[in-house]
Motif scaffolding. Structure first.
Motif, PDB file in Angstrom:
ATOM      1  N   TYR A 181      72.196 122.264 -45.862  1.00 12.89           N
ATOM      2  CA  TYR A 181      71.590 120.930 -45.977  1.00 12.89           C
ATOM      3  C   TYR A 181      71.500 120.232 -44.627  1.00 12.89           C
ATOM      4  CZ  TYR A 181      71.929 121.367 -51.044  1.00 12.89           C
ATOM      5  OH  TYR A 181      71.772 121.783 -52.331  1.00 12.89           O
ATOM      6  N   LEU A 182      72.352 120.605 -43.692  1.00  9.07           N
ATOM      7  CA  LEU A 182      72.322 119.977 -42.371  1.00  9.07           C
ATOM      8  C   LEU A 182      71.117 120.420 -41.561  1.00  9.07           C
ATOM      9  CD1 LEU A 182      76.107 120.141 -41.436  1.00  9.07           C
ATOM     10  CD2 LEU A 182      74.838 118.330 -42.610  1.00  9.07           C
ATOM     11  N   LEU A 183      70.355 121.392 -42.078  1.00  7.31           N
ATOM     12  CA  LEU A 183      69.144 121.866 -41.415  1.00  7.31           C
ATOM     13  C   LEU A 183      67.886 121.250 -42.025  1.00  7.31           C
ATOM     14  CD1 LEU A 183      70.078 125.652 -41.171  1.00  7.31           C
ATOM     15  CD2 LEU A 183      70.453 123.875 -39.462  1.00  7.31           C
ATOM     16  N   GLN A 184      68.065 120.429 -43.044  1.00  2.38           N
ATOM     17  CA  GLN A 184      66.904 119.830 -43.723  1.00  2.38           C
ATOM     18  C   GLN A 184      66.342 118.663 -42.912  1.00  2.38           C
ATOM     19  OE1 GLN A 184      65.581 121.217 -46.531  1.00  2.38           O
ATOM     20  NE2 GLN A 184      67.160 122.779 -46.179  1.00  2.38           N
ATOM     21  N   THR A 185      65.033 118.504 -42.945  1.00  4.56           N
ATOM     22  CA  THR A 185      64.387 117.430 -42.174  1.00  4.56           C
ATOM     23  C   THR A 185      64.567 116.060 -42.822  1.00  4.56           C
ATOM     24  OG1 THR A 185      62.299 117.881 -43.323  1.00  4.56           O
ATOM     25  CG2 THR A 185      62.672 118.995 -41.212  1.00  4.56           C
ATOM     26  N   ASP A 186      64.971 116.016 -44.075  1.00  7.66           N
ATOM     27  CA  ASP A 186      65.222 114.761 -44.789  1.00  7.66           C
ATOM     28  C   ASP A 186      66.557 114.191 -44.296  1.00  7.66           C
ATOM     29  OD1 ASP A 186      65.984 112.792 -46.606  1.00  7.66           O
ATOM     30  OD2 ASP A 186      65.103 113.822 -48.325  1.00  7.66           O
ATOM     31  N   ARG A 187      66.498 113.156 -43.441  1.00  9.21           N
ATOM     32  CA  ARG A 187      67.722 112.651 -42.832  1.00  9.21           C
ATOM     33  C   ARG A 187      68.706 112.066 -43.846  1.00  9.21           C
ATOM     34  NH1 ARG A 187      68.925 108.011 -38.286  1.00  9.21           N
ATOM     35  NH2 ARG A 187      70.575 109.160 -37.173  1.00  9.21           N
ATOM     36  N   PRO A 188      68.275 111.274 -44.825  1.00  8.25           N
ATOM     37  CA  PRO A 188      69.232 110.785 -45.823  1.00  8.25           C
ATOM     38  C   PRO A 188      69.916 111.922 -46.584  1.00  8.25           C
ATOM     39  CG  PRO A 188      67.239 109.459 -45.879  1.00  8.25           C
ATOM     40  CD  PRO A 188      66.948 110.614 -44.983  1.00  8.25           C
ATOM     41  N   LEU A 189      69.178 112.994 -46.848  1.00  7.80           N
ATOM     42  CA  LEU A 189      69.775 114.145 -47.529  1.00  7.80           C
ATOM     43  C   LEU A 189      70.841 114.790 -46.643  1.00  7.80           C
ATOM     44  CD1 LEU A 189      69.798 116.173 -49.911  1.00  7.80           C
ATOM     45  CD2 LEU A 189      68.042 117.473 -48.659  1.00  7.80           C
TER      46      LEU A 189
END
Length: 578
Positions: free
Chosen positions: A181-189
């Motif tokens: 999840y730390l690689l996702q572009t969704d910053r809140p996620l």
């Protein structure tokens, strides 16, 4: 073994028939093991030839016992919530190992005495003799039960960490799974995932601190029993660090602070600017700074295995064949699952003389790097498999990590097995940024442990402050931890080396510099020359002193600023290209 819900290691056939150890011995039965050790202790040795035969029989016995411990450890870490496996490993640590240690010491004494009577090849036994003499000087029978308690605390740490699950997006997830999840572009996620993971770790912070307090007290006592006023000094001797000392490590810290931390800080500033952020937060340090989705090199562990096998074949066909044999022999357990211990490792099954690789792959870029890394360790094990003496089949860790980190760099050019051209460049850039990160991180862990054992009477708050001081010194000073003081103050809990293998971490810094030298050599002299040196050095195992192992690979054993500075220039130039 790649993706089952639960896995258990099946032992491969022995490397060669036994000549001393009888069939049917139960190496989890301490009485049977002690009987065999006692036979060696009582055997008459009356010539140089019979002394060498005695050494071979001892090595065979040690290999069989070592393999028993390795298999039990593998099975325990593959499923830490299996009570039967935990009990089997605990029995081995509590009963078998302590029963053997005193007799092992007596065997060392017997060898040392016989060595004065019978002439053996001086160069052949130089390292072996040095190690035996050191072990004899350090052994104290009072330390055997303390070391047993220490091993059991390590198992408790493994079980606690392995059992950590995070409830996220409606599912229970392992800590390694949360990393994606730390690689996702969704910053809140990303933030939500980071906080959920950190909060889960903090739930057990008091128990982890308690485990470490107990470990610390045991280690201080072990060192004092052996006549040392500082555990670090004791540990340097017990780890057979003959070719560098504590002052060299401190010089490494200083060189990293001067030559690498500024480069790391600049990379973090570039990341903040690329992401157009007012402040760079901890959950912003792994995602692609240009907003591209995370690299997905594979979906299933089999794809990881097959792709990595092709990379190894392209690096060197012989290495590729070795890896394929590991696959067919079931010597891989790669998938993350509930109850599995964290991290990754390679261990050797010493009687079979075969390597085993353990991982927690979840489809990330780092999984490919980890398998390349552990594959390098496996090739090292296989390169030295023909060595008759068990003690020489394992190199010093400072060079073992050159084998693994060097393979990461040698495999870099063939990552098109997983990526297109653009993603390949992106992967390589992430790799070199990781190289820049690991050097200060090694300094952080090493300096923190230096402080701990130089100040063994500290309390938990003092330890937390010392940790924060190390982070401030080597962390780059760009990431904003406002409001995350508890999380930052306990980050060291995730570094299993601090708990399980104290002071085993500077090796990564030393070896990374050696691996970078190997990479530079491949660029300048050609991959064939670099690989020939690499394989020549691996085949030596632990039979020669550390500087000679580096020299055999065409590398300098040096981790001072004179080596670090030009290598950082090379890496900075490569980052510019990427």
């Amino acid at each position: 073994m790649t993706s089952s819900d639960s896995a258990c290691l099946t032992r491969p056939p022995r490397y060669q028939p036994r000549r001393f150890v009888p069939e049917g011995v139960n190496f989890s039965d301490e009485s049977q093991v002690v009987e065999l050790y006692s036979q060696l202790l009582e055997r008459e040795v009356d010539s140089a030839e019979s002394l060498e035969g005695w050494l071979l029989d001892r090595s065979e016995l040690e290999a069989a016992l070592d393999e028993e411990g390795s298999v039990l450890y593998v099975n325990m870490t593959c499923q830490t919530d299996d009570a039967e496996r935990a009990a089997a490993y605990q029995h081995f640590v509590e009963k078998v190992v302590p029963a053997v240690k005193p007799i092992d010491n007596q065997l060392d004494k017997k060898y040392h005495k016989l060595r004065q009577q019978y002439q053996l090849n001086e160069k052949r036994y130089e390292v072996f003799d040095r190690n035996v003499e050191t072990d004899l000087a350090l052994f104290r029978s009072d330390n055997v039960p303390l070391q047993t308690q220490e091993s059991l605390l390590s198992q408790k740490y493994q079980t606690l960490i392995g059992g950590m699950m995070v409830s996220f997006e409606g599912q229970e997830r392992t800590l390694p799974e949360m990393q994606k999840y730390l690689l996702q572009t969704d910053r809140p996620l990303r933030e939500a995932a980071w906080r959920a993971t950190a909060e889960r770790r903090l739930q057990d912070k008091d128990e982890l601190e308690s485990i470490y307090d107990q470990m610390l007290a045991l280690r201080v006592k072990i060192a004092a029993n052996a006549g040392f006023d500082n555990y670090e000094k004791y540990k340097f001797r017990s780890m057979h660090r003959f070719d560098y000392d504590i002052s060299d490590c401190e010089a490494y810290h200083q060189a990293i602070e001067r030559r690498v931390v500024p480069l790391w800080s600049e990379l973090l500033r570039q990341r903040r600017e690329s992401m157009q952020l007012e402040s760079l937060r901890p959950w912003d340090t792994s995602v692609d700074p240009l907003g591209r989705p995370p690299l997905r090199p594979f979906e299933q562990p089999k794809e990881l295995v097959d792709g990595t096998a092709r990379i190894f074949r392209r690096v060197d066909p012989a290495l590729g064949r070795q890896f394929e044999t590991m696959i067919s022999d079931g010597l891989l357990d790669l998938a993350s699952r509930k109850g599995k211990a964290p991290g990754g490792y390679q261990t050797t099954l010493s009687e079979a003389r075969k390597p085993f690789i353990f991982m927690n792959a979840v489809g990330l870029e780092r999984d490919v790097r980890t398998l390349l890394h552990e594959g390098g360790h496996a090739f090292h094990s296989l390169a030295a498999a023909d060595e008759p003496l068990l003690g020489y089949r394992h190199g010093p860790m400072e060079f073992c990590e050159v084998a693994s980190m060097g393979m990461e760099l040698l495999g870099d050019d063939f990552l098109d097995e997983f990526y297109n051209e653009d993603d390949l460049k992106r992967s390589r850039r992430e790799h070199f940024e990781g190289v820049i990160f690991i050097l200060p991180w090694v300094a952080t862990i090493d300096a923190f442990q230096q402080w701990i054992y130089a100040n063994p009477q500290h309390d938990r708050e003092a330890r937390r402050q010392a940790w924060l001081a190390c982070l401030d010194r080597f962390g780059g000073g760009v990431v904003d931890w406002t409001g995350l003081e508890a999380e930052r103050g306990h980050m060291w809990h995730r570094q299993l080396h601090i708990f399980e293998v104290p002071f085993y971490y500077i090796e990564y810094g030393i070896a990374q510099l050696g691996a970078l030298q190997l990479w530079v050599r491949a660029r300048r002299e050609g991959r064939a020359a670099a690989l020939a040196g690499y394989r020549r050095a691996l085949a030596l195992g632990g039979s020669r002193p550390l500087p000679e192992l580096f020299a055999a690979a065409g590398l300098k054993f040096d981790f001072s600023e004179s080596t670090i500075a030009p290598l950082m220039d090379e890496v900075a130039e490569e980052l510019q290209k990427l």
